[in-house]
Design a protein around this motif. Structure first.
Motif, PDB file in Angstrom:
ATOM      1  N   LEU A 189      59.840 -22.151 103.378  1.00 16.78           N
ATOM      2  CA  LEU A 189      59.547 -23.381 104.109  1.00 16.78           C
ATOM      3  C   LEU A 189      60.577 -24.445 103.750  1.00 16.78           C
ATOM      4  O   LEU A 189      60.769 -24.770 102.583  1.00 16.78           O
ATOM      5  N   ASN A 190      61.224 -24.988 104.756  1.00 17.73           N
ATOM      6  CA  ASN A 190      62.226 -26.033 104.547  1.00 17.73           C
ATOM      7  C   ASN A 190      61.575 -27.402 104.404  1.00 17.73           C
ATOM      8  O   ASN A 190      60.556 -27.699 105.051  1.00 17.73           O
ATOM      9  N   HIS A 191      62.178 -28.238 103.591  1.00 18.30           N
ATOM     10  CA  HIS A 191      61.857 -29.663 103.501  1.00 18.30           C
ATOM     11  C   HIS A 191      60.382 -29.950 103.212  1.00 18.30           C
ATOM     12  O   HIS A 191      59.815 -30.941 103.694  1.00 18.30           O
ATOM     13  N   ALA A 192      59.785 -29.065 102.403  1.00 17.04           N
ATOM     14  CA  ALA A 192      58.409 -29.274 101.924  1.00 17.04           C
ATOM     15  C   ALA A 192      57.410 -29.528 103.040  1.00 17.04           C
ATOM     16  O   ALA A 192      56.393 -30.194 102.844  1.00 17.04           O
ATOM     17  N   GLY A 193      57.684 -28.981 104.233  1.00 12.89           N
ATOM     18  CA  GLY A 193      56.753 -29.181 105.339  1.00 12.89           C
ATOM     19  C   GLY A 193      56.849 -30.544 105.995  1.00 12.89           C
ATOM     20  O   GLY A 193      55.956 -30.931 106.750  1.00 12.89           O
ATOM     21  N   LEU A 194      57.926 -31.271 105.730  1.00 13.79           N
ATOM     22  CA  LEU A 194      58.228 -32.540 106.410  1.00 13.79           C
ATOM     23  C   LEU A 194      57.087 -33.565 106.330  1.00 13.79           C
ATOM     24  O   LEU A 194      56.563 -34.025 107.351  1.00 13.79           O
ATOM     25  N   LYS A 222      61.225 -25.085  99.794  1.00 12.51           N
ATOM     26  CA  LYS A 222      62.346 -25.912  99.364  1.00 12.51           C
ATOM     27  C   LYS A 222      61.899 -27.373  99.349  1.00 12.51           C
ATOM     28  O   LYS A 222      61.421 -27.892 100.374  1.00 12.51           O
ATOM     29  N   VAL A 223      62.034 -27.994  98.201  1.00 14.40           N
ATOM     30  CA  VAL A 223      61.720 -29.416  98.079  1.00 14.40           C
ATOM     31  C   VAL A 223      63.018 -30.153  98.398  1.00 14.40           C
ATOM     32  O   VAL A 223      63.880 -30.355  97.543  1.00 14.40           O
ATOM     33  N   SER A 224      63.146 -30.514  99.645  1.00 14.34           N
ATOM     34  CA  SER A 224      64.397 -31.059 100.182  1.00 14.34           C
ATOM     35  C   SER A 224      64.053 -31.975 101.343  1.00 14.34           C
ATOM     36  O   SER A 224      62.925 -31.987 101.831  1.00 14.34           O
ATOM     37  N   GLY A 225      65.039 -32.759 101.777  1.00 16.99           N
ATOM     38  CA  GLY A 225      64.843 -33.573 102.970  1.00 16.99           C
ATOM     39  C   GLY A 225      63.715 -34.571 102.861  1.00 16.99           C
ATOM     40  O   GLY A 225      63.014 -34.820 103.844  1.00 16.99           O
ATOM     41  N   LEU A 226      63.537 -35.193 101.693  1.00 14.87           N
ATOM     42  CA  LEU A 226      62.425 -36.113 101.481  1.00 14.87           C
ATOM     43  C   LEU A 226      62.782 -37.569 101.757  1.00 14.87           C
ATOM     44  O   LEU A 226      61.972 -38.461 101.514  1.00 14.87           O
ATOM     45  N   GLY A 227      63.990 -37.822 102.259  1.00 15.40           N
ATOM     46  CA  GLY A 227      64.396 -39.197 102.519  1.00 15.40           C
ATOM     47  C   GLY A 227      63.516 -39.875 103.544  1.00 15.40           C
ATOM     48  O   GLY A 227      62.927 -39.233 104.418  1.00 15.40           O
ATOM     49  N   GLN A 228      63.436 -41.198 103.417  1.00 11.63           N
ATOM     50  CA  GLN A 228      62.681 -42.014 104.362  1.00 11.63           C
ATOM     51  C   GLN A 228      63.598 -43.117 104.867  1.00 11.63           C
ATOM     52  O   GLN A 228      64.209 -43.832 104.066  1.00 11.63           O
ATOM     53  N   PHE A 256      64.740 -26.704  94.395  1.00 12.96           N
ATOM     54  CA  PHE A 256      65.413 -27.931  94.803  1.00 12.96           C
ATOM     55  C   PHE A 256      66.409 -27.665  95.915  1.00 12.96           C
ATOM     56  O   PHE A 256      67.130 -26.671  95.908  1.00 12.96           O
ATOM     57  N   GLY A 257      66.464 -28.586  96.885  1.00 11.49           N
ATOM     58  CA  GLY A 257      67.505 -28.582  97.902  1.00 11.49           C
ATOM     59  C   GLY A 257      67.935 -30.006  98.189  1.00 11.49           C
ATOM     60  O   GLY A 257      67.104 -30.915  98.242  1.00 11.49           O
ATOM     61  N   SER A 258      69.228 -30.214  98.392  1.00  9.13           N
ATOM     62  CA  SER A 258      69.725 -31.575  98.607  1.00  9.13           C
ATOM     63  C   SER A 258      69.683 -32.020 100.067  1.00  9.13           C
ATOM     64  O   SER A 258      69.613 -33.213 100.358  1.00  9.13           O
ATOM     65  N   ASN A 259      69.786 -31.053 100.979  1.00 13.09           N
ATOM     66  CA  ASN A 259      69.944 -31.342 102.404  1.00 13.09           C
ATOM     67  C   ASN A 259      71.170 -32.222 102.651  1.00 13.09           C
ATOM     68  O   ASN A 259      71.180 -33.045 103.559  1.00 13.09           O
ATOM     69  N   PHE A 260      72.199 -32.045 101.846  1.00 17.37           N
ATOM     70  CA  PHE A 260      73.420 -32.827 102.044  1.00 17.37           C
ATOM     71  C   PHE A 260      74.347 -32.126 103.040  1.00 17.37           C
ATOM     72  O   PHE A 260      74.352 -30.899 103.093  1.00 17.37           O
ATOM     73  N   ALA A 286      61.266 -24.060  80.944  1.00 21.12           N
ATOM     74  CA  ALA A 286      61.395 -22.858  81.774  1.00 21.12           C
ATOM     75  C   ALA A 286      61.054 -23.164  83.234  1.00 21.12           C
ATOM     76  O   ALA A 286      61.669 -22.602  84.151  1.00 21.12           O
ATOM     77  N   GLU A 287      60.081 -24.032  83.466  1.00 25.26           N
ATOM     78  CA  GLU A 287      59.732 -24.393  84.840  1.00 25.26           C
ATOM     79  C   GLU A 287      60.798 -25.277  85.469  1.00 25.26           C
ATOM     80  O   GLU A 287      61.090 -25.165  86.668  1.00 25.26           O
ATOM     81  N   GLN A 288      61.397 -26.151  84.688  1.00 30.98           N
ATOM     82  CA  GLN A 288      62.494 -26.960  85.211  1.00 30.98           C
ATOM     83  C   GLN A 288      63.676 -26.064  85.600  1.00 30.98           C
ATOM     84  O   GLN A 288      64.277 -26.246  86.668  1.00 30.98           O
ATOM     85  N   GLU A 289      63.999 -25.101  84.760  1.00 30.05           N
ATOM     86  CA  GLU A 289      65.097 -24.195  85.069  1.00 30.05           C
ATOM     87  C   GLU A 289      64.810 -23.403  86.332  1.00 30.05           C
ATOM     88  O   GLU A 289      65.705 -23.194  87.171  1.00 30.05           O
ATOM     89  N   ALA A 290      63.554 -22.983  86.505  1.00 30.91           N
ATOM     90  CA  ALA A 290      63.190 -22.252  87.724  1.00 30.91           C
ATOM     91  C   ALA A 290      63.347 -23.143  88.946  1.00 30.91           C
ATOM     92  O   ALA A 290      63.943 -22.737  89.958  1.00 30.91           O
ATOM     93  N   PHE A 291      62.849 -24.359  88.874  1.00 28.92           N
ATOM     94  CA  PHE A 291      62.888 -25.261  90.021  1.00 28.92           C
ATOM     95  C   PHE A 291      64.312 -25.619  90.417  1.00 28.92           C
ATOM     96  O   PHE A 291      64.646 -25.660  91.603  1.00 28.92           O
ATOM     97  N   PHE A 292      65.173 -25.875  89.439  1.00 28.01           N
ATOM     98  CA  PHE A 292      66.533 -26.323  89.737  1.00 28.01           C
ATOM     99  C   PHE A 292      67.545 -25.195  89.895  1.00 28.01           C
ATOM    100  O   PHE A 292      68.656 -25.437  90.357  1.00 28.01           O
TER     101      PHE A 292
END
Length: 306
Positions: A189-194, A222-228, A256-260, A286-292
């Motif tokens: 799922l892209n952008h955490a479901g918008l 993907k936790v990405s595209g969270l800009g407002q 993590f995703g930047s959506n740059f 360990a969870e931080q390493e997995a996420f990033f």
């Protein structure tokens, strides 16, 4: 345990490169004006290449990235993959490609086979459209429920391909059906479901939909595209979304995703990465390493860190 800011390598699970002055991106033409969730997007109608991206990352160590299709001319999906593969050969980025494929087209079987033949292709994306607002959900369906589209989706498994899904949270019950009907295909799922609207009622609806999707073990996020638009990217504004995704899916299914460069319309890359690292700081190392890094490496079958 005291909070510790992650300082390891980052695998960016969602980014783009483009050269709209020489490649066919209809939406990036100077005169193009499409409805865009961040408003005016003229600032990104410019070349954006690996050197630009590395420069934008500043002090953050980008070890690998996943190139996601850029709505290149739909008549030439293979051309984009060849282009992205060439960038990887010359610049070392990206490390994996999410290719364009229109699953309901008559040529879907051929396009998928040709895309899968590229060594870096791991996934495809075809935005399924459908209801544009929460109140419209249920009145119509997305392509996820269309028989021809599903027939195309069914072909992914034979090529070992994943599927990148970009759809707002009010369509996720269809995604649950899709994931359950095709348990052998990984859906990302892209952008955490918008979750664009952040009022309490909207966030509650988003979280409930995400919780239902989290019950499907073949789904990652993907936790990405969270800009407002018009708002600073801060840990305070985006922390509740990031923490909820990790709580629901676990760090082993969140990345993590930047959506740059798209999210450069909202923040700098260090602002986004620094904010994400601050939000994730209370997690065990360990969870931080997995996420990033680790989850994206595993889900997209990226080469081990050298």
């Amino acid at each position: 345990m005291a909070s510790r800011i992650y300082d390891g390598p980052v695998v960016d699970a969602h980014q783009h490169f483009w050269e709209p002055d020489r490649n066919p991106h209809p939406w990036l033409r100077p005169e193009a004006r499409i409805p865009f969730r961040y408003g005016n997007y003229d600032a990104i109608k410019r070349r954006y290449l690996p050197d630009d991206y590395r420069r934008d990352a500043g002090p953050h160590r980008i070890a690998a990235s996943v190139y996601v299709e850029t709505e290149w001319d739909p008549a030439d999906p293979i051309g984009e993959t060849a282009y992205a593969s060439g960038l990887a050969a010359r610049h070392g980025l990206p490390g994996a490609i999410v290719a364009q494929a229109w699953l309901d087209r008559a040529d879907a079987a051929d396009v998928l086979a040709r895309q899968a033949a590229f060594p870096l292709v791991r996934s495809v994306r075809h935005k399924p459209g459908g209801p544009a607002r929460p109140e419209e959900a249920g009145r119509s369906r997305t392509l996820m429920s269309d028989p021809a589209w599903r027939a195309g989706f069914a072909r992914l498994a034979r090529h070992g391909l994943r599927f990148d899904l970009q759809t707002p949270w009010w369509n996720l019950d269809e995604a649950v059906e899709l994931a359950r009907d095709f348990p052998g295909t990984t859906i990302i799922l892209n952008h955490a479901g918008l979750p664009a609207a952040r009022d309490p009622a909207s966030l509650a609806g988003w979280r409930a939909a995400m919780a239902r999707l989290a019950g499907c073990p073949n789904v990652a996020v993907k936790v990405s595209g969270l800009g407002q638009p018009g708002q600073a990217w801060t840990p305070e504004s985006n922390g509740p979304v990031v923490r909820a995704v990790i709580e629901l899916f676990g760090a082993e299914r969140a990345m993590f995703g930047s959506n740059f460069p798209v999210d450069s319309l909202c923040a700098t890359l260090p602002e986004i990465l620094g904010g994400m690292k601050a939000i994730a700081a209370p997690l065990p190392p360990a969870e931080q390493e997995a996420f990033f890094a680790g989850t994206a490496r595993r889900v997209y079958a990226l080469a081990p860190a050298g």
